[in-house]
Design a protein around this motif. Structure first.
Motif, PDB file in Angstrom:
ATOM      1  N   ASP A 121      -2.690  16.683 -34.574  1.00 52.68           N
ATOM      2  CA  ASP A 121      -2.195  17.554 -33.507  1.00 52.68           C
ATOM      3  C   ASP A 121      -1.771  18.905 -34.076  1.00 52.68           C
ATOM      4  OD1 ASP A 121      -2.630  15.557 -31.700  1.00 52.68           O
ATOM      5  OD2 ASP A 121      -0.550  14.892 -31.594  1.00 52.68           O
ATOM      6  N   TYR A 122      -1.138  18.887 -35.243  1.00 51.30           N
ATOM      7  CA  TYR A 122      -0.725  20.145 -35.885  1.00 51.30           C
ATOM      8  C   TYR A 122      -1.938  21.011 -36.205  1.00 51.30           C
ATOM      9  CZ  TYR A 122       3.776  17.751 -36.744  1.00 51.30           C
ATOM     10  OH  TYR A 122       4.967  17.078 -36.612  1.00 51.30           O
ATOM     11  N   VAL A 123      -2.989  20.369 -36.725  1.00 45.61           N
ATOM     12  CA  VAL A 123      -4.207  21.111 -37.083  1.00 45.61           C
ATOM     13  C   VAL A 123      -4.826  21.719 -35.835  1.00 45.61           C
ATOM     14  CG1 VAL A 123      -6.559  20.896 -37.974  1.00 45.61           C
ATOM     15  CG2 VAL A 123      -4.672  19.734 -39.147  1.00 45.61           C
ATOM     16  N   ASN A 124      -4.909  20.948 -34.761  1.00 47.45           N
ATOM     17  CA  ASN A 124      -5.507  21.426 -33.513  1.00 47.45           C
ATOM     18  C   ASN A 124      -4.711  22.580 -32.900  1.00 47.45           C
ATOM     19  OD1 ASN A 124      -7.546  19.514 -33.728  1.00 47.45           O
ATOM     20  ND2 ASN A 124      -6.474  18.009 -32.477  1.00 47.45           N
ATOM     21  N   SER A 156      -9.745  17.497 -42.689  1.00 51.14           N
ATOM     22  CA  SER A 156      -9.554  17.348 -41.248  1.00 51.14           C
ATOM     23  C   SER A 156     -10.093  18.598 -40.567  1.00 51.14           C
ATOM     24  CB  SER A 156      -8.062  17.176 -40.922  1.00 51.14           C
ATOM     25  OG  SER A 156      -7.857  17.076 -39.538  1.00 51.14           O
ATOM     26  N   ASN A 157     -10.963  18.416 -39.578  1.00 46.50           N
ATOM     27  CA  ASN A 157     -11.579  19.565 -38.893  1.00 46.50           C
ATOM     28  C   ASN A 157     -12.228  20.528 -39.892  1.00 46.50           C
ATOM     29  OD1 ASN A 157     -10.289  18.328 -36.790  1.00 46.50           O
ATOM     30  ND2 ASN A 157      -9.467  20.198 -35.893  1.00 46.50           N
ATOM     31  N   PHE A 232     -13.082   1.659 -33.787  1.00 45.99           N
ATOM     32  CA  PHE A 232     -12.236   1.174 -32.694  1.00 45.99           C
ATOM     33  C   PHE A 232     -11.322   2.239 -32.082  1.00 45.99           C
ATOM     34  CE2 PHE A 232     -12.737  -2.688 -35.486  1.00 45.99           C
ATOM     35  CZ  PHE A 232     -13.707  -3.276 -34.698  1.00 45.99           C
ATOM     36  N   VAL A 233     -11.193   3.381 -32.755  1.00 41.88           N
ATOM     37  CA  VAL A 233     -10.365   4.463 -32.228  1.00 41.88           C
ATOM     38  C   VAL A 233     -11.080   5.802 -32.420  1.00 41.88           C
ATOM     39  CG1 VAL A 233      -8.162   5.690 -32.371  1.00 41.88           C
ATOM     40  CG2 VAL A 233      -8.231   3.219 -32.739  1.00 41.88           C
ATOM     41  N   ASP A 234     -11.285   6.505 -31.316  1.00 38.00           N
ATOM     42  CA  ASP A 234     -11.826   7.865 -31.366  1.00 38.00           C
ATOM     43  C   ASP A 234     -10.618   8.801 -31.391  1.00 38.00           C
ATOM     44  OD1 ASP A 234     -12.864  10.382 -30.896  1.00 38.00           O
ATOM     45  OD2 ASP A 234     -14.396   9.678 -29.501  1.00 38.00           O
ATOM     46  N   THR A 235     -10.232   9.218 -32.615  1.00 40.74           N
ATOM     47  CA  THR A 235      -9.008  10.006 -32.777  1.00 40.74           C
ATOM     48  C   THR A 235      -9.077  11.325 -32.027  1.00 40.74           C
ATOM     49  OG1 THR A 235      -8.710   9.020 -34.972  1.00 40.74           O
ATOM     50  CG2 THR A 235      -7.421  10.980 -34.467  1.00 40.74           C
ATOM     51  N   ALA A 236     -10.212  12.014 -32.131  1.00 41.82           N
ATOM     52  CA  ALA A 236     -10.348  13.338 -31.498  1.00 41.82           C
ATOM     53  C   ALA A 236     -10.210  13.243 -29.980  1.00 41.82           C
ATOM     54  CB  ALA A 236     -11.691  13.962 -31.877  1.00 41.82           C
TER      55      ALA A 236
END
Length: 443
Positions: A121-124, A156-157, A232-236
């Motif tokens: 979230d910080y990166v985004n 990340s990103n 199992f998890v799409d973080t984005a």
């Protein structure tokens, strides 16, 4: 050095000729600009200084340790114009709450430990400094010596927003003597193939041996989800996928292995199990850990694990994008990546410098050859040169870092117990996990 003083204009200036007046105003503008920029960074934020005039850089950590104290001392010796101030908040929840609030408001520490914080979230939101370009431009670093495979894996990103000072590796180990000539394609095998091999080998000796022991099925379930987290998890997209057939099959597969006594929750004596999963935290663990269970350990990739060897990070550090001392903060990160920083005795984990890891392995190899190396239980292990070559390859090819969220893994463990104890069906548990994780991801 230019010293800014107050400039007083007198009435005589108005008698100057027009061109003289313009020249004077131009000079005055330059002087005032110099005064305004002194002690500020490029964004205009005033750099904090202590009473001795040293630039203050704050570092926030979750636990006090001699490592940070030593790092602070060595760093300030190299950069005497910087005052590194370490802030410690040892209460985990308080650290998360306090730091998260500060970062979201653009305040808080210049450098901070990001473990347990919503780094994505910080990166985004552009709240963290991308250190990749700074690292490329820093000529104080020996770029060819860095474990780039580790740094590339934790991006990340497409940026490097958090930096570890060391790392560990998750290893899956088999009994080489028992496996013998058994053909195992460990880059592609499934848990079903693992179960079949374990059944055959486990029943081949004078007494039955378990494939794995000492851990409950809900723990095995959690470990499997960490290994396959992106499945199992799409973080984005903040989307859970636990209601998928593959997750239901994974739960059923683990239960089958416990029901068929391929695995057991009970502890097993040394030599009574065929495989085990462990975390290697230093080069010495290649001998002390691997040879503790087996005289001829064989490193394998875990069934159905996505990617290569999994990288485990105890802590990572980020630089706040709004920091007024970004340049000085980066100097600390770069120092910790230098040979001096990576060679600090208190630093834990494998080094981010290939030379430091290889030096330790070479010293161990020499000691093994001359018989002076002893394991913690006093034994002199037999380790071949081929094994040491594999150890080095194991480090250099590790490229799998799971972005697993601890809360999600906790939910998986809590809810899956109802299936393993036969209180709920696999489908019912999968739906419960799906709903809880979806709620959590969208909070």
């Amino acid at each position: 050095m230019f010293v800014c003083n107050k400039l007083i204009l007198t009435g005589g200036i108005y008698s100057m000729k027009k061109w003289s007046f313009m020249v004077f105003i131009g000079i005055l503008f330059l002087l005032v600009s110099a005064c305004a920029s002194e002690g500020s960074d490029q964004s205009g934020s005033q750099k904090p200084v202590n009473k001795e005039g040293k630039t203050i850089v704050t570092l926030s950590v979750q636990q006090a340790s001699s490592f940070y104290e030593t790092a602070e001392k060595k760093f300030e010796e190299k950069y005497p114009d910087i005052d590194l101030q370490i802030q410690v908040i040892e209460d985990y929840e308080q650290y998360q709450t306090t730091t998260n609030t500060a970062i979201l408001s653009g305040k808080g520490p210049d450098i901070f430990e990001v473990s347990g914080l919503p780094t994505k979230d910080y990166v985004n939101k552009d709240l963290l400094l991308d250190m990749e370009e700074l690292m490329k431009q820093d000529d104080t670093l020996n770029h060819g010596d860095l474990q780039i495979n580790i740094l590339d894996a934790i991006k990340s990103n497409d940026g490097l927003y958090a930096m570890p000072f060391g790392f560990s590796l998750r290893a899956f180990v088999g009994d080489g003597d028992l496996l013998g000539n058994t053909s195992i394609d460990d880059q592609n095998w499934t848990w079903k193939e693992f179960e079949d091999i374990a059944k055959t080998l486990g029943e081949s000796g004078a007494e039955r041996r378990y494939a794995m022991a000492g851990e409950t099925p809900d723990f095995r379930m959690q470990e499997m989800v960490v290994d396959r987290y992106s499945e199992f998890v799409d973080t984005a997209a903040k989307k859970a996928l636990f209601d998928s057939p593959s997750f239901v099959e994974a739960m059923q597969q683990i239960k089958d292995m416990y029901d068929n006594q391929v695995m057991t929750s009970e502890p097993a004596d040394i030599g009574k199990q065929m495989f085990y999963s462990t975390v290697l935290r230093s080069p010495a663990d290649f001998i002390n850990d691997l040879h503790f269970y087996f005289s001829n350990p064989k490193l394998l990739q875990k069934p159905e694990q996505k990617g290569g060897t999994r990288i485990v990070l105890a802590s990572q550090f980020a630089i706040q994008a709004q920091s007024a001392v970004k340049e000085e903060a980066w100097k600390f990160i770069a120092f910790m990546l230098s040979e001096e920083g990576q060679s600090l005795q208190e630093r834990q984990g494998f080094s981010l410098l290939k030379s430091v890891n290889e030096k330790q392995l070479n010293e161990m190899q020499e000691q093994v050859e001359n018989g002076t190396y002893k394991t913690p239980d006093g034994k002199a292990p037999k380790v071949t040169n081929d094994e040491f070559a594999k150890f080095k390859k194991f480090i250099h090819t590790a490229n799998n870092h799971s972005a697993a969220d601890g809360k999600v893994i906790s939910i998986v463990g809590e809810e899956s117990m109802a299936f393993f104890s036969e209180q709920k069906t696999a489908e019912e548990v999968a739906e419960l996990i799906q709903n809880r994780v979806t709620t959590y991801l969208n909070e």
